[in-house]
Scaffold this active site. Structure first.
Site, PDB file in Angstrom:
ATOM      1  N   ARG A 185      -3.050  -0.305  15.012  1.00  0.00           N
ATOM      2  CA  ARG A 185      -3.844   0.603  14.349  1.00  0.00           C
ATOM      3  C   ARG A 185      -4.738   1.271  15.388  1.00  0.00           C
ATOM      4  NH1 ARG A 185      -0.851  -0.825  11.852  1.00  0.00           N
ATOM      5  NH2 ARG A 185      -0.877  -1.743   9.733  1.00  0.00           N
ATOM      6  N   SER A 272      -6.934   0.815   3.085  1.00  0.00           N
ATOM      7  CA  SER A 272      -7.334  -0.225   3.623  1.00  0.00           C
ATOM      8  C   SER A 272      -8.915  -0.247   4.391  1.00  0.00           C
ATOM      9  CB  SER A 272      -6.236  -1.186   4.527  1.00  0.00           C
ATOM     10  OG  SER A 272      -5.057  -1.790   3.588  1.00  0.00           O
ATOM     11  N   GLU A 369     -11.886   0.691   9.359  1.00  0.00           N
ATOM     12  CA  GLU A 369     -10.576   1.738   9.687  1.00  0.00           C
ATOM     13  C   GLU A 369     -10.700   3.124   9.537  1.00  0.00           C
ATOM     14  OE1 GLU A 369      -5.763   2.072   8.430  1.00  0.00           O
ATOM     15  OE2 GLU A 369      -6.727   0.027   8.494  1.00  0.00           O
TER      16      GLU A 369
END
Length: 377
Positions: A185, A272, A369
Site C-alpha cells: 500500500r 478499508s 489508509e
C-alpha cells in the site's frame, strides 16, 4: 461543490475552485496554475480514498474525469493502436479477445479512467493480471500511488511505467516499475510530498497515465487468496477463467459492502480504513495464538487489521453512541461508514475510538489508509 458530493464517504466541506480535467494537458495546466498562484491543491479521482474536513477548502481541486475513450494498446499481433478490433466501439461486452499468438500486451490508460472499466477491458481482451482487482472504486491514476491490491493481486505486478507531472521541476517525468519503489500500500508517489511554499495533500508527482503489461490467455493468474479460492471451489494456485474470478470477487466484495450502492450505507465508506499492520518479530510474537501472521520480508510480519478490530471487542455496526451518524460497517469490521448526516468530526471520533481500543488490547497502532485533508487523524 462540496467534497461530500465527490467522495464515497459523502463527507467534506465546500470547495472554492473546482477544475475538471479529461486529458493530460488539462491536468498539467490546472496543476501548474494552482502552483503558480500559491494555492492549496488536491488532485481528486473517484473520491473513494479521501476523508475531507467539513471546513471549506480554500484552494483548487483538480477533478479527473474519465474521457471514456480507448486505451492505447500495443500488442505483438495485428490490432489498431486504439485497441478497437475491426472498428467496434469500446464496450467490453462487444470486445474480442486478443489472439493467443500475441504473447503479451502493453496498455496505457489516462489517470482519470475509471479503474473497474480498465479491469473489464482487460478481461474482455483476455489480458491477465488485474482480474482479482474487480469492483474497486476510483481511477487508474490512484492505483500506483497506493499500490492497490486485493485478493492476492496488486498493481505492482503489472505496472511497467507511470507518467507524472513533477510539480517541483515543472516537467513530465516517467517512472519505470523499478523506480516506483512499490511496497505494501505504498510507493514513491505516496511517500514524496510536495515541498513547495503551500502545504499540499497531493504529493510532488501527479500521475498522468499508467501503463500495464499483461500476458495473454483466457485463464486468470494463479489464485493466491484462500477466500477467493474457496469461493471458486478450487485450490490455491489454480487458474480459472478470468470472468469467473471477477464474478467471485464482486460477490465477496458485495457481501462486505465494498461495491458502491447508493441505497446501502455500508458502502458510504472509504473502503478499508486501516492498513494491515507490519510488525517486527518481537511484536508479532506477542499476538495471541490464532492471530493471522504473514511473512512481510526483512524479518517482519503482517497481521490483519480486521482481526485486531474484531478481537478488541468492536462489533459490526459499532458506534460511539447509539445515535451516532458514523459506525463501523455492519458487514465488514475494517470499513468506517456514514449512516447518513455524518460529518468529519463524527468519523474522526469513531476512528480514534477504534484505534484506542486496538492499542489498549494489543499495543498496536492502526494507521489510516485514506488520504486525509484538514483532519488530525
Amino acid at each position: 461543490m462540496r467534497f461530500s458530493d465527490l467522495t464515497t464517504l459523502r463527507i467534506g466541506g465546500q470547495i472554492r475552485t473546482l477544475v475538471e480535467a479529461r486529458t493530460e494537458a488539462e491536468v498539467i495546466e490546472a496543476v501548474r496554475a494552482a502552483d503558480d498562484a500559491g494555492e492549496p491543491l488536491l488532485v481528486l479521482g473517484g473520491g473513494s480514498n479521501l476523508v475531507a474536513s467539513d471546513e471549506p477548502f480554500e484552494g483548487t481541486v483538480v477533478l479527473l474525469r474519465d474521457p471514456e475513450d480507448s486505451p492505447l494498446l500495443d500488442a505483438t499481433c495485428e490490432i489498431s493502436p486504439s485497441g478497437e478490433p475491426d472498428g467496434i466501439a469500446v464496450d467490453p461486452a462487444q470486445l474480442t479477445p486478443l489472439d493467443a499468438t500475441c504473447g503479451g500486451a502493453i496498455v496505457e490508460y489516462f489517470a482519470g479512467v475509471n479503474w473497474d472499466r480498465a479491469v473489464r477491458y482487460a478481461i474482455a481482451r483476455e489480458m491477465v493480471g488485474i482480474e482479482a482487482l474487480s469492483g474497486i472504486p476510483g481511477t487508474v491514476g490512484a492505483t500506483p500511488i497506493q499500490n492497490v491490491g486485493a485478493y492476492g493481486q496488486e498493481v505492482a505486478r503489472t505496472i511497467t511505467r507511470v507518467r507524472t507531472w513533477d510539480r517541483e521541476k515543472r516537467a513530465v517525468r516517467t517512472f519505470f516499475a523499478a523506480d516506483c519503489d512499490f511496497s505494501y500500500r505504498d510507493s514513491v508517489f505516496k511517500r514524496t510530498p510536495y515541498s513547495g511554499p503551500v502545504p499540499s495533500a497531493t504529493g510532488r508527482y501527479v500521475v498522468l497515465a499508467v501503463t500495464f503489461q499483461h500476458t495473454i490467455g483466457s485463464l486468470s493468474a494463479p489464485v493466491r487468496y484462500a477466500q477467493l479460492a474457496t469461493a471458486l471451489a478450487v485450490d490455491v494456485g489454480a487458474r480459472v477463467p478470468m470472468a469467473q474470478v471477477r464474478e467471485a470477487v464482486l460477490r465477496i466484495r458485495g457481501a462486505k459492502g465494498m461495491v458502491l450502492d447508493a441505497a446501502d450505507h455500508d458502502t458510504w465508506s472509504a473502503g478499508s480504513f486501516f492498513t494491515n499492520p507490519i510488525l517486527d518479530q518481537a511484536t508479532a510474537d506477542r499476538l495471541p495464538e490464532g492471530a493471522p501472521r504473514y511473512a512481510a520480508g526483512e524479518g517482519r510480519v503482517k497481521t490483519s487489521a480486521a482481526w485486531l478490530i474484531s478481537q478488541a471487542g468492536i462489533e459490526l455496526g459499532h458506534r460511539i453512541d447509539p445515535g451516532a451518524p458514523a459506525s463501523v460497517s455492519t458487514k465488514h469490521s475494517l470499513a468506517l461508514t456514514n449512516r447518513g448526516g455524518a460529518g468529519s468530526d463524527d468519523l474522526v471520533a469513531l476512528a480514534h475510538d477504534v484505534q484506542a481500543r486496538v492499542r489498549g488490547a494489543f499495543g498496536i497502532e492502526l494507521v489510516p489508509e485514506p488520504v486525509r485533508l484538514g483532519l488530525d487523524l
